[in-house]
Design a protein around this motif. Structure first.
Motif, mmCIF file in Angstrom:
data_model
loop_
_atom_site.group_PDB
_atom_site.id
_atom_site.type_symbol
_atom_site.label_atom_id
_atom_site.label_comp_id
_atom_site.label_asym_id
_atom_site.label_seq_id
_atom_site.Cartn_x
_atom_site.Cartn_y
_atom_site.Cartn_z
ATOM 1 N N ARG A 224 66.130 21.992 50.331
ATOM 2 C CA ARG A 224 66.016 22.072 51.150
ATOM 3 C C ARG A 224 67.712 21.117 51.233
ATOM 4 O O ARG A 224 68.404 20.795 52.162
ATOM 5 C CB ARG A 224 65.056 20.300 51.475
ATOM 6 C CG ARG A 224 63.216 21.203 51.653
ATOM 7 C CD ARG A 224 63.311 20.706 51.685
ATOM 8 N NE ARG A 224 62.819 18.909 53.172
ATOM 9 C CZ ARG A 224 63.035 19.582 54.554
ATOM 10 N NH1 ARG A 224 60.908 20.644 54.142
ATOM 11 N NH2 ARG A 224 62.750 18.645 55.509
ATOM 12 N N GLN A 254 64.801 25.745 59.574
ATOM 13 C CA GLN A 254 63.768 25.272 58.939
ATOM 14 C C GLN A 254 63.513 23.619 59.527
ATOM 15 O O GLN A 254 64.577 23.357 60.525
ATOM 16 C CB GLN A 254 63.434 24.566 57.856
ATOM 17 C CG GLN A 254 64.029 24.646 56.683
ATOM 18 C CD GLN A 254 64.043 24.985 55.330
ATOM 19 O OE1 GLN A 254 64.480 25.934 55.242
ATOM 20 N NE2 GLN A 254 62.515 24.135 54.456
ATOM 21 N N CYS A 290 67.212 28.832 55.654
ATOM 22 C CA CYS A 290 65.608 28.441 55.092
ATOM 23 C C CYS A 290 65.634 28.535 54.333
ATOM 24 O O CYS A 290 66.259 29.419 53.140
ATOM 25 C CB CYS A 290 65.008 29.905 55.897
ATOM 26 S SG CYS A 290 63.359 29.732 55.334
ATOM 27 N N THR A 291 64.308 27.998 53.232
ATOM 28 C CA THR A 291 64.161 28.042 51.900
ATOM 29 C C THR A 291 63.989 29.112 52.187
ATOM 30 O O THR A 291 62.399 29.272 52.414
ATOM 31 C CB THR A 291 63.546 26.346 52.049
ATOM 32 O OG1 THR A 291 62.356 26.552 52.481
ATOM 33 C CG2 THR A 291 64.606 25.736 51.712
ATOM 34 N N GLN A 293 61.190 28.693 49.651
ATOM 35 C CA GLN A 293 59.818 27.981 49.338
ATOM 36 C C GLN A 293 58.675 28.177 51.560
ATOM 37 O O GLN A 293 57.842 28.956 51.282
ATOM 38 C CB GLN A 293 59.527 26.786 48.807
ATOM 39 C CG GLN A 293 59.872 26.630 47.499
ATOM 40 C CD GLN A 293 61.777 26.747 47.637
ATOM 41 O OE1 GLN A 293 62.952 26.680 48.270
ATOM 42 N NE2 GLN A 293 62.035 26.275 46.404
ATOM 43 N N ARG A 294 59.984 28.723 51.698
ATOM 44 C CA ARG A 294 59.117 28.727 52.885
ATOM 45 C C ARG A 294 59.285 29.681 53.385
ATOM 46 O O ARG A 294 57.799 29.731 54.236
ATOM 47 C CB ARG A 294 59.843 27.552 54.567
ATOM 48 C CG ARG A 294 59.004 27.524 55.590
ATOM 49 C CD ARG A 294 60.335 26.938 57.101
ATOM 50 N NE ARG A 294 59.698 26.472 58.170
ATOM 51 C CZ ARG A 294 58.805 25.448 59.225
ATOM 52 N NH1 ARG A 294 59.185 24.617 58.078
ATOM 53 N NH2 ARG A 294 57.955 25.735 60.086
ATOM 54 N N ASN A 298 55.183 31.787 55.089
ATOM 55 C CA ASN A 298 55.166 31.991 56.265
ATOM 56 C C ASN A 298 55.008 34.117 55.976
ATOM 57 O O ASN A 298 53.961 34.719 56.681
ATOM 58 C CB ASN A 298 56.675 32.476 57.060
ATOM 59 C CG ASN A 298 57.151 30.914 57.654
ATOM 60 O OD1 ASN A 298 58.386 30.885 57.632
ATOM 61 N ND2 ASN A 298 55.948 30.173 57.833
ATOM 62 N N ARG A 302 50.318 29.165 51.378
ATOM 63 C CA ARG A 302 50.548 28.567 50.810
ATOM 64 C C ARG A 302 50.179 28.769 49.337
ATOM 65 O O ARG A 302 51.098 28.335 48.092
ATOM 66 C CB ARG A 302 49.664 27.369 51.335
ATOM 67 C CG ARG A 302 50.424 25.646 51.020
ATOM 68 C CD ARG A 302 50.248 25.039 52.077
ATOM 69 N NE ARG A 302 50.425 24.850 53.311
ATOM 70 C CZ ARG A 302 51.804 24.639 53.557
ATOM 71 N NH1 ARG A 302 52.436 23.641 51.997
ATOM 72 N NH2 ARG A 302 51.980 24.947 54.308
ATOM 73 N N VAL A 305 53.888 29.277 47.584
ATOM 74 C CA VAL A 305 55.072 27.984 46.914
ATOM 75 C C VAL A 305 53.856 27.517 45.058
ATOM 76 O O VAL A 305 55.675 27.194 44.746
ATOM 77 C CB VAL A 305 55.060 26.151 47.488
ATOM 78 C CG1 VAL A 305 55.236 25.440 47.589
ATOM 79 C CG2 VAL A 305 55.304 27.165 48.941
ATOM 80 N N ALA A 314 57.577 21.132 49.892
ATOM 81 C CA ALA A 314 57.020 21.729 50.258
ATOM 82 C C ALA A 314 57.138 21.626 52.460
ATOM 83 O O ALA A 314 55.985 20.417 52.300
ATOM 84 C CB ALA A 314 55.505 22.477 50.365
ATOM 85 N N ASP A 315 56.849 22.738 53.132
ATOM 86 C CA ASP A 315 57.633 22.193 54.241
ATOM 87 C C ASP A 315 55.766 21.695 54.944
ATOM 88 O O ASP A 315 54.926 23.206 55.325
ATOM 89 C CB ASP A 315 58.275 22.739 55.058
ATOM 90 C CG ASP A 315 59.241 23.207 54.594
ATOM 91 O OD1 ASP A 315 59.937 21.915 54.531
ATOM 92 O OD2 ASP A 315 60.107 24.371 54.991
ATOM 93 N N ALA A 318 54.827 24.806 57.652
ATOM 94 C CA ALA A 318 54.674 26.033 57.542
ATOM 95 C C ALA A 318 53.532 27.049 57.499
ATOM 96 O O ALA A 318 52.586 25.815 57.199
ATOM 97 C CB ALA A 318 55.859 26.330 56.263
#
Length: 544
Positions: A224, A254, A290-291, A293-294, A298, A302, A305, A314-315, A318
């Protein structure tokens, strides 16, 4: 009893695997009907379409034009080797409106229901490649309007004369643009740390957007803090007099938290609208920072991650989205040399592989897995050259001899040791019942020797204070620890040792990793303020 994959027929592969994937991409799958004119098909995959060289398994008909041929085989047959059959059917099309060196259809596909090979046959230098799914009708409409040769001509006709660019950064831009012109899909740019990869990249993104070679660019990072830094760099870049990049093109990110930028900054980045991902089109021209991870969330949910296996937060906002493969034209993967675990490397590749895009990797130190994926190192700017040309300052090697670091650690029977529970952090003292030997690679992984670490810090102190006496200022010092685990953090041990040995207070030595509060603010303080004088990080600066 279900049919086993090795005995699955071609008909069943098409029915159970190919048809659903075509429908998911937005194509209506129908049988050929000789009474129906080609103009009656708007976005149809027509099965058993007749050609002079035999019936094509599927013909993709878009707005009354035949734009694609798909050759499908059963699951056990490799998809790459059957692409020439699609080409043969393309040459046998009698009602095609195109002609590319005898090919009457521009887009060729081959599939075994699981893997899909794609070839944009319009350009003689274009090579076939794997794609994660079939293109949507909207994607092929956009591709048909895209003239690669014409748009790449802009690169040679438009000087790269940003006065802030150094000569080697222009060389890097030229190498990337030459690779794109030659229809390369994967490229690697290797530039030594501190030589301005980000500035070179932001200028490259501007040239990609200005030329029309790309409309939608994804700048992919794995932290991030790196994402926040990139957003600020894109927003501050002025490619045209009086106009910043985000005034010429939309720059999205993000969702960040205020602490990602620091309390003293008043910067409000724009969050990418969902429609830009779900329904990409030629009306959208933008950069998305964007990371990985995100993006993994997407694309895959999840759980992806957790498979990455790092400590990056983690967002919470997301979610999994149905993102088509043409969502981005170019993907730039920053710091792509990371030493990922096997599972993390798999997720990293799957994220990149999902998109049918030109992929450019940025790195200071190309790792084997990086070169294997990005294939062509189109430009190198090595540390030695940067020093020789005056853009980096060379370093002096200071040798500190430690028997522990050289030979490992030998503990005798009865010796007292401290045992740390890695789950809770609780400590207990014990006396060894047997002799134990730890090899050098085990140091800081399974066992630590505070005395060996202290000797290294003392030697560092001697050199730093000598520099301070000679030049009147303490040299900013960055120490890389082995890890930053919750209860057995080598970084925390080094911070404590430095605070004790240097004796200049708590603020003089700070840990800056992805685990600390407001890492970006900590980086700026280390860079711009007198304190901290010493920063301790891990993994080539896990915060960026």
């Amino acid at each position: 009893m279900s049919e086993q994959p090795h005995s699955e027929s071609e008909w069943k592969t098409r029915k159970d695997r190919v048809d659903p994937r075509l429908k998911a991409a937005g194509w209506s799958v129908v049988r050929f009907d000789e009474s129906r004119a080609l103009t009656a098909y708007s976005q149809h995959a027509v099965a058993e379409y007749p050609t002079e060289n035999g019936p094509a398994d599927y013909a993709l008909c878009l707005d009354g034009r035949l734009v694609g041929v798909i050759e499908a085989k059963k699951l056990t047959i490799g998809a790459q080797g059957i692409l020439p059959q699609a080409e043969r059917y393309s040459r046998g099309v009698t009602d095609g409106q195109f002609d590319y060196r005898g090919l009457r259809v521009p887009f060729l596909y081959s599939t075994n229901g699981e893997k899909i090979r794609f070839h944009d046959a319009r350009h003689e230098l274009s090579l076939s490649h794997w794609i994660a799914g079939f293109h949507t009708p909207a994607a092929l409409r956009e591709l048909l309007d895209y003239d690669h040769r014409e748009r790449c001509r802009w690169f040679t006709q438009t000087p790269n004369n940003d006065p802030k660019l150094r000569a080697y950064q222009r060389e890097a831009n030229a190498a990337v643009e030459r690779g794109i012109t030659e229809c390369k899909r994967q490229m690697l740019v290797a530039m030594a740390t501190g030589t301005g990869k980000t500035h070179m990249t932001v200028n490259q993104v501007y040239r990609l957007l200005k030329s029309g070679v790309a409309r939608r660019v994804l700048f992919l990072v794995d932290r991030r803090a790196l994402a926040a830094q990139a957003v600020r760099t894109f927003a501050s870049f002025t490619p045209e007099p009086g106009l910043k990049l985000n005034q010429l093109y939309e720059v999205f990110s993000q969702r960040f938290q205020r602490e990602d930028f620091g309390a003293e900054e008043h910067f409000d980045p724009s969050v990418l609208p969902r429609d830009y991902l779900l329904d990409p089109g030629p009306q959208h021209t933008f950069v998305y920072v964007c990371t990985i991870q995100r993006m993994a969330i997407n694309l895959f949910g999840r759980q992806a991650v957790f498979d990455l296996g790092d400590d990056e937060t983690a967002d919470d906002d997301a979610e999994r989205l149905d993102i088509p493969i043409h969502a981005f034209d170019v993907i730039i993967a920053d710091e792509c040399h990371r030493g990922y675990t096997t599972s993390a490397l798999s997720v990293w590749r799957e994220v990149l592989d999902h998109f049918d895009a030109i992929k450019i990797g940025l790195t200071a130190t190309p790792a084997a897995h990086t070169k294997a994926y990005f294939k062509d190192v189109v430009f190198r700017y090595e540390y030695e050259r940067a020093v020789r040309e005056g853009h980096l300052v060379d370093y002096d090697v200071v040798k500190v001899r430690s028997d522990v670091r050289m030979n490992g650690l030998f503990l005798r029977e009865g010796e007292e040791v401290t045992l740390v529970d890695p789950e809770t952090g609780s400590e207990d003292r014990d006396n060894l019942e047997d002799e134990r030997e730890f090899a050098m690679p085990d140091i800081e992984r399974k066992v630590t020797s505070p005395d060996a670490n202290r000797k290294i810090v003392q030697e560092l102190k001697r050199h730093a204070e000598d520099h301070e006496r000679r030049y009147g200022r303490f040299p900013k010092t960055l120490i890389f620890a082995h890890n930053d685990l919750p209860h057995t953090s080598h970084a925390d041990q080094i911070v404590e040792l430095c605070r004790e040995e240097f004796g200049r207070g708590e603020d003089f030595v700070q840990k800056i990793t992805g685990r600390v509060d407001r890492p970006l603010q900590r980086i700026r303080e280390f860079r711009n303020r007198q304190q901290p004088g010493i920063a301790v990080s891990v993994d080539l600066m896990s915060t960026g």
